[in-house]
Design an enzyme around this catalytic site. Structure first.
Site, PDB file in Angstrom:
ATOM      1  N   ALA A 196     -24.719  -5.197  -1.819  1.00  0.00           N
ATOM      2  CA  ALA A 196     -26.023  -5.278  -1.500  1.00  0.00           C
ATOM      3  C   ALA A 196     -26.074  -4.076  -0.896  1.00  0.00           C
ATOM      4  CB  ALA A 196     -27.205  -5.922  -1.185  1.00  0.00           C
ATOM      5  N   GLY A 197     -25.077  -3.016  -2.174  1.00  0.00           N
ATOM      6  CA  GLY A 197     -25.428  -1.469  -1.812  1.00  0.00           C
ATOM      7  C   GLY A 197     -26.204  -0.934  -2.944  1.00  0.00           C
ATOM      8  N   VAL A 198     -26.342   0.085  -3.226  1.00  0.00           N
ATOM      9  CA  VAL A 198     -27.169   1.196  -4.204  1.00  0.00           C
ATOM     10  C   VAL A 198     -27.400   0.543  -6.044  1.00  0.00           C
ATOM     11  CG1 VAL A 198     -28.073   3.647  -4.853  1.00  0.00           C
ATOM     12  CG2 VAL A 198     -26.805   3.332  -2.802  1.00  0.00           C
ATOM     13  N   HIS A 459     -54.987  17.223  -1.572  1.00  0.00           N
ATOM     14  CA  HIS A 459     -55.902  15.539  -0.604  1.00  0.00           C
ATOM     15  C   HIS A 459     -56.659  15.320  -2.588  1.00  0.00           C
ATOM     16  CE1 HIS A 459     -57.958  12.360   1.086  1.00  0.00           C
ATOM     17  NE2 HIS A 459     -59.348  12.402   0.436  1.00  0.00           N
TER      18      HIS A 459
HETATM   19  P1  NAI Z   1     -22.239   1.110  -2.071  1.00  0.00           P
HETATM   20  O1  NAI Z   1     -21.208   1.750  -1.748  1.00  0.00           O
HETATM   21  O2  NAI Z   1     -23.705   1.661  -2.484  1.00  0.00           O
HETATM   22  O3  NAI Z   1     -22.146  -0.853  -2.321  1.00  0.00           O
HETATM   23  C1  NAI Z   1     -21.476  -1.107  -2.120  1.00  0.00           C
HETATM   24  C2  NAI Z   1     -21.482  -2.444  -1.245  1.00  0.00           C
HETATM   25  O4  NAI Z   1     -20.831  -4.081  -1.887  1.00  0.00           O
HETATM   26  C3  NAI Z   1     -21.705  -2.487  -0.268  1.00  0.00           C
HETATM   27  O5  NAI Z   1     -22.760  -2.662   0.532  1.00  0.00           O
HETATM   28  C4  NAI Z   1     -20.372  -3.075   0.526  1.00  0.00           C
HETATM   29  O6  NAI Z   1     -20.297  -3.394   2.381  1.00  0.00           O
HETATM   30  C5  NAI Z   1     -20.235  -4.441  -0.367  1.00  0.00           C
HETATM   31  N1  NAI Z   1     -18.838  -4.745  -0.604  1.00  0.00           N
HETATM   32  C6  NAI Z   1     -17.744  -4.527  -0.655  1.00  0.00           C
HETATM   33  N2  NAI Z   1     -16.812  -4.662  -0.784  1.00  0.00           N
HETATM   34  C7  NAI Z   1     -16.760  -6.595  -0.569  1.00  0.00           C
HETATM   35  C8  NAI Z   1     -17.002  -7.745  -1.016  1.00  0.00           C
HETATM   36  N3  NAI Z   1     -15.806  -7.747  -1.160  1.00  0.00           N
HETATM   37  N4  NAI Z   1     -17.986  -8.631  -1.297  1.00  0.00           N
HETATM   38  C9  NAI Z   1     -19.203  -8.399  -0.582  1.00  0.00           C
HETATM   39  N5  NAI Z   1     -19.477  -7.534  -0.686  1.00  0.00           N
HETATM   40  C10 NAI Z   1     -18.721  -5.945  -0.851  1.00  0.00           C
HETATM   41  O7  NAI Z   1     -21.690   1.475  -3.752  1.00  0.00           O
HETATM   42  P2  NAI Z   1     -22.484   0.808  -5.173  1.00  0.00           P
HETATM   43  O8  NAI Z   1     -23.139  -0.421  -5.778  1.00  0.00           O
HETATM   44  O9  NAI Z   1     -21.114   0.580  -6.299  1.00  0.00           O
HETATM   45  O10 NAI Z   1     -22.744   2.175  -5.766  1.00  0.00           O
HETATM   46  C11 NAI Z   1     -21.318   3.582  -6.451  1.00  0.00           C
HETATM   47  C12 NAI Z   1     -21.848   4.531  -5.856  1.00  0.00           C
HETATM   48  O11 NAI Z   1     -22.847   4.902  -6.409  1.00  0.00           O
HETATM   49  C13 NAI Z   1     -23.181   4.330  -5.061  1.00  0.00           C
HETATM   50  O12 NAI Z   1     -22.240   4.918  -3.329  1.00  0.00           O
HETATM   51  C14 NAI Z   1     -23.527   5.788  -5.080  1.00  0.00           C
HETATM   52  O13 NAI Z   1     -23.146   6.832  -4.324  1.00  0.00           O
HETATM   53  C15 NAI Z   1     -23.804   6.028  -6.702  1.00  0.00           C
HETATM   54  N6  NAI Z   1     -24.946   5.636  -6.758  1.00  0.00           N
HETATM   55  C16 NAI Z   1     -26.210   5.898  -6.334  1.00  0.00           C
HETATM   56  C17 NAI Z   1     -27.482   6.054  -6.490  1.00  0.00           C
HETATM   57  C18 NAI Z   1     -28.519   6.541  -6.463  1.00  0.00           C
HETATM   58  O14 NAI Z   1     -28.448   7.530  -6.044  1.00  0.00           O
HETATM   59  N7  NAI Z   1     -29.746   6.424  -6.414  1.00  0.00           N
HETATM   60  C19 NAI Z   1     -27.243   4.734  -7.628  1.00  0.00           C
HETATM   61  C20 NAI Z   1     -26.052   3.513  -8.184  1.00  0.00           C
HETATM   62  C21 NAI Z   1     -25.166   4.538  -7.266  1.00  0.00           C
END
Ligand code: NAI
Ligand code: FAD
Length: 480
Positions: A196-198, A459
């Site tokens: 539940a990341g980004v 405004h």
């Molecule tokens: P993330 O690091 O944001 O989230 C990954 C999530 O997966 C974390 O909450 C972690 O605790 C969880 N996780 C890890 N292993 C797990 C497991 N075995 N079981 C369950 N949960 C687990 O990485 P995400 O969402 O893959 O995105 C990668 C990167 O891409 C982001 O950190 C960001 O840097 C970039 N990104 C940026 C965006 C924006 O700026 N709006 C949009 C999408 C991506």
């Protein structure tokens, strides 16, 4: 090895870090070549890296289309708009997304032509360090042919790739990464997301708005642990309780398999064993630096514990003439951070003295409500030992947000109690992605809350909420 061609700068990777570095170096009068390996399904080059091809741009295109669909189906009636029939044509939505991607990726080729950057489609590897001679030698493999290039400076901007999970190996169309989740041809009835990341939150929002039941399985016991606690709580309430996403925190995955009921995920949630069946499972558990086949070891580079290329504050590696920027080095994996580093390295090569403060890189999560922040969280500010004052202003008291029917959330500012200097700004609410720009300017200019409080804001506008939050630092917000 005899080099065929010599350049001042050779950039490996044409993502937002690499293509921007190449353009800036060319603007500064250097002879530049950019090598990129990205290949479309049709075997064509496509510039722009992850960001343009399978990241920022296609995800925002689908976020926009799905938000539009949701507004039409669920909110139009509140504006007094009656619609006879509303349907979803996912093919057209996906084609629109792809057109936007193509226009932007072609645009980079035009910029390269305009600025005299040579582009080579192929996979680059560092083949030798030439301490006495010209610089770094790079071999490029391209559809069976090999080119040897030399450059005084090489900038590695090879980006990152999705992290995979051994327990959930890829299964085309069924267990997919973020790219697969952007390319679905049908709206899954049940969509599971690990992480539940980004990415989980943004792509989960897309498919939820289009009709999927979305369940996010997150390993951490806290929601968005890196974010300000107030912001995370507000977003959790809005996304889960109001928008209707389902979230399980503190999850340990045990097995993932394909069965009669679809993809079966067995996991433990605290002490209970649980099973979830979904039609499509997205694995979004972070990204890792892309260094495969680059030949870094033979150059004497040992990757850090995250698999990133170690660099100093100015993106210099330990090898003279070899620089690295963007997702392949430390710091947030964000397109605008990669771009900043690309510009800074090019300018440094031209003898300038640019500086980047990674603490002022903004974060945005493009959900509804959007989330955005820059600088210190309240916890970090308190842990730093300085006394702080906090101002907060709700969008329910902002006329423009009310008129738009998007009055959820707030802006919170954290200021030093002694100097009044702004330390962090956190926004949950409409257009947070745009509002955060003023906050970044404020931090870069070392503004105090009083500075912002004394600046006229149009405004009615959402930006008035920032001024009101700054007034709130001193307990003198007007409209709340
Ligand atoms: P993330 O690091 O944001 O989230 C990954 C999530 O997966 C974390 O909450 C972690 O605790 C969880 N996780 C890890 N292993 C797990 C497991 N075995 N079981 C369950 N949960 C687990 O990485 P995400 O969402 O893959 O995105 C990668 C990167 O891409 C982001 O950190 C960001 O840097 C970039 N990104 C940026 C965006 C924006 O700026 N709006 C949009 C999408 C991506
Ligand atoms: P990349 O964009 O990954 O580009 C690297 C390039 O190098 C690629 O084209 C690759 O093919 C090429 N390459 C790799 N190895 C070699 C080699 N040996 N030879 C030749 N070429 C090579 N960030 C944001 O700031 N905002 C967002 O909204 C956002 N949304 C995202 C949504 C999704 C779904 C994803 C996956 C990411 C998102 N990101 C977002 C993150 C953003 O895409 C990355 O931070 C950014 O693309 C990193 O830029 P980069 O130039 O370092 O690398």
């Amino acid at each position: 090895m005899e080099a065929e061609l010599r350049y001042d700068v050779l950039v490996i990777g044409a993502g937002p870090g690499g293509y921007v570095a190449a353009l800036r170096a060319a603007q500064l009068g250097m002879r530049v070549v950019c090598v990129d390996a990205w290949c479309t399904d049709e075997g064509q080059a496509s510039l722009g890296g992850t960001c343009l091809n399978v990241g920022c741009i296609p995800s925002k295109a689908l976020l926009e289309s799905s938000a539009f669909y949701q507004r039409v189906t669920q909110e139009a009636m509140h504006h007094g708009i009656r619609l006879a029939e509303v349907g979803l044509d996912l093919d057209v939505m996906q084609q629109r997304k792809q057109r936007i991607v193509q226009q932007l990726t072609h645009g980079i080729q035009t910029l390269f032509n305009k600025n005299g950057v040579t582009f080579i489609h192929g996979h680059a590897s560092l083949s030798q360090r030439d301490d006495e001679g010209f610089g770094v030698t790079v071999t490029v493999l391209s559809t069976g042919t090999q080119k040897v290039l030399q450059a005084r400076h090489v900038v590695v901007a090879t980006g990152s790739v999705p992290r995979s999970l051994a327990v959930a190996p890829w299964l085309p169309g069924k267990i997919v990464d973020s790219q697969g989740a952007l390319e679905l041809t049908q709206v899954p009835v049940r969509l599971g997301i690990i992480g539940a990341g980004v990415i989980g939150l943004e792509l989960g929002s897309v498919w939820h708005r289009l009709g999927s039941q979305v369940t996010l399985l997150e390993a951490q016991s806290e929601f968005l642990p890196a974010a300000d606690r107030d912001l995370a709580q507000e977003a959790q309430r809005a996304l889960l309780h109001e928008a209707g996403l389902t979230l399980q925190l503190g999850v340990t995955l045990e097995s993932v398999s394909e069965g009669m009921e679809g993809i079966e995920i067995r996991y433990r949630d605290h002490d209970s064993a649980r099973v979830l069946n979904v039609d499509v499972l997205v694995v979004a558990v972070g990204r890792e630096p892309c260094t495969a086949g680059l030949g870094l070891e033979q150059m004497g580079i040992t990757l850090d514990e995250r698999g990133a290329i170690p660099v100093d504050a100015e993106c210099r590696s330990v090898v003279p003439g070899l620089w690295a920027i963007g997702d392949v080095v430390r710091g947030p994996m964000l397109a605008h951070k990669a771009e900043e580093e690309g510009v800074a390295v090019a300018e440094r090569l031209a003898g300038q003295q640019p500086a980047i403060d990674l603490g002022h890189i903004p974060w945005v999560i493009y959900t509804e409500p959007e989330m955005a922040w820059v600088g210190l969280t309240e916890t970090m500010a308190r842990q730093s030992g300085r006394p702080i004052r906090v101002g907060k202003f709700p969008f329910t008291a902002n006329g423009r947000a009310k008129a738009r029917g998007m009055a959820q959330g707030w802006i919170k500012v954290i200021a030093c109690a002694q100097t009044d200097r702004l330390l962090g700004i956190h926004i949950v609410g409409p257009e947070a992605s745009e509002l955060i720009a003023e906050a970044v300017v404020a931090l870069e200019f070392k503004a105090s809350s009083e500075d912002i409080a004394r600046i006229p804001h149009a405004h009615p506008s959402l930006s008035e909420a920032f001024r009101e939050a700054c007034l709130g630092v001193d307990g003198r917000s007007i409209n709340v």
